[in-house]
Design a protein around this motif. Structure first.
Motif, mmCIF file in Angstrom:
data_model
loop_
_atom_site.group_PDB
_atom_site.id
_atom_site.type_symbol
_atom_site.label_atom_id
_atom_site.label_comp_id
_atom_site.label_asym_id
_atom_site.label_seq_id
_atom_site.Cartn_x
_atom_site.Cartn_y
_atom_site.Cartn_z
ATOM 1 N N GLU A 139 50.738 27.901 43.622
ATOM 2 C CA GLU A 139 51.423 27.061 42.238
ATOM 3 C C GLU A 139 52.613 27.890 41.770
ATOM 4 O O GLU A 139 53.945 26.926 41.691
ATOM 5 C CB GLU A 139 50.226 26.801 41.247
ATOM 6 N N MET A 140 52.061 28.992 41.521
ATOM 7 C CA MET A 140 53.170 29.571 40.487
ATOM 8 C C MET A 140 54.810 30.045 41.378
ATOM 9 O O MET A 140 56.167 29.750 40.407
ATOM 10 C CB MET A 140 52.908 31.634 40.442
ATOM 11 N N GLU A 141 54.384 30.472 42.649
ATOM 12 C CA GLU A 141 55.134 30.639 43.619
ATOM 13 C C GLU A 141 56.398 29.270 43.533
ATOM 14 O O GLU A 141 57.538 28.931 43.462
ATOM 15 C CB GLU A 141 54.608 31.008 45.150
ATOM 16 N N LYS A 142 55.753 28.208 44.288
ATOM 17 C CA LYS A 142 56.297 26.869 44.123
ATOM 18 C C LYS A 142 56.744 26.615 42.939
ATOM 19 O O LYS A 142 57.994 26.013 43.057
ATOM 20 C CB LYS A 142 54.955 25.826 44.948
ATOM 21 N N GLU A 143 56.212 26.411 41.631
ATOM 22 C CA GLU A 143 56.990 26.261 40.606
ATOM 23 C C GLU A 143 58.730 27.624 40.144
ATOM 24 O O GLU A 143 59.271 26.529 40.530
ATOM 25 C CB GLU A 143 56.269 26.923 39.061
ATOM 26 N N ILE A 144 58.006 28.169 41.046
ATOM 27 C CA ILE A 144 59.310 28.906 40.821
ATOM 28 C C ILE A 144 60.832 28.651 41.743
ATOM 29 O O ILE A 144 61.804 28.159 41.154
ATOM 30 C CB ILE A 144 59.519 30.708 40.577
ATOM 31 N N GLU A 145 60.417 28.001 42.689
ATOM 32 C CA GLU A 145 60.672 27.908 43.707
ATOM 33 C C GLU A 145 61.829 26.297 43.321
ATOM 34 O O GLU A 145 63.146 25.939 43.463
ATOM 35 C CB GLU A 145 60.377 27.293 45.402
ATOM 36 N N ASP A 146 60.938 25.116 42.799
ATOM 37 C CA ASP A 146 61.152 24.301 41.866
ATOM 38 C C ASP A 146 62.415 24.400 41.020
ATOM 39 O O ASP A 146 63.174 24.153 41.132
ATOM 40 C CB ASP A 146 60.104 23.564 42.079
ATOM 41 N N LEU A 147 61.748 25.698 39.876
ATOM 42 C CA LEU A 147 62.857 25.626 39.212
ATOM 43 C C LEU A 147 64.560 25.587 39.634
ATOM 44 O O LEU A 147 65.202 25.520 39.441
ATOM 45 C CB LEU A 147 62.523 26.280 38.191
ATOM 46 N N ASN A 148 64.167 26.900 40.753
ATOM 47 C CA ASN A 148 65.084 27.195 40.585
ATOM 48 C C ASN A 148 66.267 26.764 41.979
ATOM 49 O O ASN A 148 67.561 26.842 41.832
ATOM 50 C CB ASN A 148 65.296 28.825 41.757
ATOM 51 N N ILE A 149 65.431 25.419 42.578
ATOM 52 C CA ILE A 149 66.604 24.412 43.515
ATOM 53 C C ILE A 149 67.166 23.560 42.311
ATOM 54 O O ILE A 149 68.447 23.372 42.265
ATOM 55 C CB ILE A 149 65.421 23.829 44.299
ATOM 56 N N GLN A 150 66.695 23.392 41.242
ATOM 57 C CA GLN A 150 67.136 22.415 39.660
ATOM 58 C C GLN A 150 68.689 22.809 39.156
ATOM 59 O O GLN A 150 69.604 22.356 39.186
ATOM 60 C CB GLN A 150 66.049 22.223 39.305
ATOM 61 N N MET A 151 68.079 24.939 38.928
ATOM 62 C CA MET A 151 69.119 25.349 38.134
ATOM 63 C C MET A 151 70.453 25.360 39.125
ATOM 64 O O MET A 151 71.102 25.066 38.691
ATOM 65 C CB MET A 151 68.793 27.050 38.143
ATOM 66 N N ALA A 152 70.121 25.181 40.643
ATOM 67 C CA ALA A 152 71.183 25.085 41.813
ATOM 68 C C ALA A 152 71.703 23.919 41.653
ATOM 69 O O ALA A 152 73.098 24.147 42.062
ATOM 70 C CB ALA A 152 71.311 26.008 43.400
ATOM 71 N N SER A 153 71.434 22.802 41.479
ATOM 72 C CA SER A 153 72.298 21.315 41.210
ATOM 73 C C SER A 153 72.147 21.218 40.198
ATOM 74 O O SER A 153 73.267 19.933 40.631
ATOM 75 C CB SER A 153 71.157 20.565 42.254
ATOM 76 N N ARG A 154 72.410 21.767 38.828
ATOM 77 C CA ARG A 154 73.082 21.129 38.145
ATOM 78 C C ARG A 154 73.983 22.271 37.217
ATOM 79 O O ARG A 154 73.852 23.253 38.132
ATOM 80 C CB ARG A 154 71.822 21.702 36.904
ATOM 81 N N THR A 155 75.059 21.352 36.717
ATOM 82 C CA THR A 155 76.138 22.392 36.235
ATOM 83 C C THR A 155 76.287 22.516 34.381
ATOM 84 O O THR A 155 77.209 22.766 33.960
ATOM 85 C CB THR A 155 77.171 21.090 36.546
#
Length: 544
Positions: free
Chosen positions: A94-110
Motif C-alpha cells: 500500500e505504501m509503494e502504491k501511495e508513493i507511486e500515486d503521489l508522484n503521478i499527482q506531483m508530475a501533473s500539477r504546476t
C-alpha cells in the motif's frame, strides 16, 4: 522495549488482577503461566491492544510491531493460501502504491508554490523515508519458505482458504505473523493444530529469529524448548522467573514452602499475643502491654500463601474385557479420495495391550486410518479387528460435536444406561463438574471443559481398544498429566494420534509414521523416534 505499567482488570465486582508491571525486553522468550481463569489470555489481549485494562497502560516505541495470534480466528475466504499469507506485506504494498500515486499527482500539477503541493512533497518524503529503509525482500520467496515450513505443499498455494480446516487456517495466520517480522510475537496456544514437524519448525524459527515472544501453551516440551523466562499469573498478581517452565516449577514449589513456613510462624505469634490479651485484658498492671499488643495485631499484614489448584480430575478407565491377541491387523491397506492417494500398502499388526502412536504431518492419513478402523470410510485391502474387540473412540472434533443447548448433566444422562445412571453425579464430580457446574450449558464451557465432558463418554462402557485422536488439545498441563497416568494404567490396547511429544513420551512403546503415502513402523518410543528422524534428515542431505 515494551512496558506493562500498573495494569488492573475488574469486572462484575471481581478483580482479575491488579497493579501488574513488568518489562518485555528485546529477545525475551516468555512463558505466561497460571491456572485456567487466572487471566493469561486477557493479559495477552491487552498487550496486543485487542482489549483495554480497567487501569494502567502498555508502553511501546512508536514504530514497534506487535503481532498477536489468538486461540480462535478466521481468515478471509476469498483469497488463495498464497494471497492470504502475502497480506503480511500489505502495508508495504500500500505504501509503494501511495508513493507511486503521489508522484503521478506531483508530475501533473504546476502549482509549485501552493500549500497543497508542499503537503504532497512532505507526504512523499516521509513515506519514502520509511519505504526505502525497509530491507529489500523477495516477498514471494519468503511467503513460499514460510508456508512450506508450516506444513503446506506447493499445490496448496493456489487453493482457496475456504477449503482448509480451522487448524490450517491458524497456520496461514501464523505465517502472516512470522512474515511481518514483528518486534514482539504473542501466541495463545499455537501448537494445538500443528503436527510434530511443524512444531519443531516453529520452535527453531522462534529461537533463531531474535524477536521477543510471549506464549501461552499447554505443550510442556514446546514451552521448555523455546522460553527462557516464566511469568506466572496467580491470585491477581504476577511472579517473574528468569528460567524456563521446568525450573520455574521447582522454584515455585520452594516459594510456597517459604510462604507456608512464614504463614505458620505468623499465626503462632498471633495466637500467643491473642492469648496474652485475653488473659490480662482488664488487669490494671498489664494495661499498657495489652494495648501495645492489640495495636501490633491491628497493623500486622497477614502473610498470604499462593493458592494451589487443588481441583483434580480423578480419572481411571474401567477394567478391559479380554480381547483376542491381535485387536487390529492390516494387510495391503490403501485409501484414496478421487485422484488423491492418502496411503497405500499399509501392513501392520497391533497386539493386545500395546500402546502405539500415530504420528506424521497433517493430511498424511493418521485420522483417515482411524476412520477405517472405525469402519466409517471405504478402503481397499484387508483390515481385520480381533475377537471381542470393543472400541472406545475419541475423535479430534469430539468436543465440538456436543449439543450446546444441553446441560452438562443432560449430556451424560442422555447416553448413560443401566446401573451407571445412579452414579452420574459422582462421575461428573470426578471430572470437576460437581455442584452447580453440572447445570451449566455446554455452550458456556471452555475448550478444556468440553474435552473433559466428551472424555466421560469413554468411561460409560468398558472397552479394550481405546482410540484417541488429539485428546490433549485444550487440556491444561495438570489434566494432561492425569490423563497420561490413567492411560499408562489402562490394561487394554491404545492407539493414540497426537503431536504432543511430552504426552507421548513414556506412553507409546511403538510409533507408526505417516508420510510419503506410506505407513512405517518404528519399534521404539517417541524420543528415540525423533532422534532417529533427525539422523535420517542428515543422511538425506548427505545423499543430495
Amino acid at each position: 522495549m515494551v512496558s506493562v505499567d500498573g495494569l488492573a482488570v475488574e469486572f462484575g465486582g471481581t478483580t482479575l488482577f491488579k497493579d501488574i508491571s513488568f518489562v518485555i525486553n528485546e529477545k525475551d522468550r516468555i512463558a505466561l503461566m497460571g491456572k485456567n481463569g487466572a487471566g493469561k489470555s486477557t493479559l495477552l489481549k491487552i498487550i496486543a491492544g485487542a482489549d483495554k485494562p480497567t487501569r494502567g497502560r502498555i508502553g511501546a516505541p512508536k514504530d514497534a510491531v506487535i503481532a498477536y495470534l489468538p486461540q480462535h480466528l478466521m481468515t478471509d475466504n476469498t483469497r488463495t493460501v498464497f494471497e492470504e499469507a502475502s497480506q503480511a506485506f500489505s502495508r508495504i504494498f500500500e505504501m509503494e502504491k501511495e508513493i507511486e500515486d503521489l508522484n503521478i499527482q506531483m508530475a501533473s500539477r504546476t502549482d509549485y508554490e501552493s500549500e497543497e503541493y508542499y503537503q504532497l512533497i512532505e507526504r512523499v518524503s516521509s513515506l519514502s523515508e520509511v519505504f526505502y529503509s525497509i530491507e529489500e525482500i523477495n516477498y514471494d520467496a519468503e511467503v513460499e519458505k514460510t508456508l512450506l515450513g508450516l506444513g503446506f505443499m506447493r499445490e496448496d498455494f493456489t487453493r482457496s482458504t475456504s477449503e482448509f480446516s480451522g487448524g490450517w487456517r491458524m497456520r496461514i495466520e501464523l505465517a502472516k505473523i512470522l512474515l511481518r517480522q514483528p518486534d514482539l510475537i504473542l501466541l495463545d496456544e499455537p501448537t494445538n493444530h500443528l503436527d510434530i514437524e511443524s512444531i519443531q519448525w516453529l520452535e527453531n524459527f522462534l529461537k533463531e529469529s531474535g524477536k521477543a515472544v510471549i506464549v501461552i501453551s499447554h505443550d510442556r516440551a514446546f514451552v521448555d524448548n523455546i522460553t527462557t523466562r516464566t511469568i506466572e499469573v496467580t491470585m491477581g498478581r504476577i511472579y517473574d522467573y528468569k528460567v524456563n517452565y521446568s525450573e520455574y516449577l521447582e522454584l515455585r514449589k520452594d516459594r510456597r514452602l517459604h510462604q507456608q513456613k512464614a504463614f505458620e510462624e505468623q499465626q503462632r505469634i498471633i495466637a500467643d499475643n491473642q492469648a496474652f490479651i485475653d488473659r490480662f485484658k482488664g488487669t490494671y498492671s498489664k494495661t499498657n502491654q495489652v494495648s501495645s499488643r492489640e495495636k501490633m495485631l491491628e497493623k500486622m499484614v497477614i502473610v498470604e500463601v499462593d493458592e494451589e489448584d487443588t481441583s483434580a480430575l480423578r480419572l481411571k478407565f474401567p477394567p478391559s474385557p479380554r480381547s483376542g491377541n491381535y485387536p487390529v491387523i492390516a494387510d495391503g491397506l490403501a485409501k484414496s479420495y478421487g485422484d488423491n492417494l492418502v496411503f497405500a500398502d499399509a501392513k501392520f499388526t497391533i497386539e493386545r495391550g500395546e500402546k502405539v502412536a500415530f504420528v506424521g504431518r497433517n493430511g498424511e492419513g493418521k485420522s483417515t486410518l482411524v476412520k477405517a478402523i472405525m469402519d466409517e470410510i471405504d478402503y481397499t485391502g484387508d483390515l481385520t479387528l480381533g475377537h471381542n474387540t470393543m472400541i472406545g473412540y475419541f475423535a479430534q472434533n469430539q468436543a465440538s460435536l456436543l449439543d450446546e443447548n444441553l446441560t452438562v448433566f443432560q449430556t451424560i444422562d442422555d447416553v448413560a444406561v443401566g446401573d451407571i445412571r445412579t452414579k452420574i453425579k459422582d462421575m461428573l464430580g470426578a471430572f470437576m463438574f460437581g455442584g452447580d457446574n453440572s447445570t451449566k450449558k455446554v455452550k458456556v464451557l471452555s475448550g478444556g471443559e468440553r474435552t473433559r465432558l466428551a472424555m466421560i463418554k469413554l468411561l460409560l462402557e468398558p472397552v479394550n481398544l481405546l482410540i484417541l485422536d488429539e485428546p490433549t488439545n485444550h487440556l491444561d498441563l495438570k489434566t494432561k498429566d492425569i490423563l497420561k497416568d490413567a492411560l499408562l494404567a489402562f490394561d487394554g490396547t491404545l492407539i493414540l494420534v497426537s503431536h504432543d511429544r511430552d504426552f507421548l513420551n513414556g506412553l507409546a512403546d511403538k510409533v507408526y509414521e505417516f508420510g510419503n503415502k506410506k505407513v512405517k513402523e518404528h519399534l521404539c518410543g517417541i524420543s528415540e523416534f525423533l532422534e532417529n528422524k533427525k539422523m535420517e534428515h542428515l543422511t538425506e542431505l548427505e545423499k543430495k
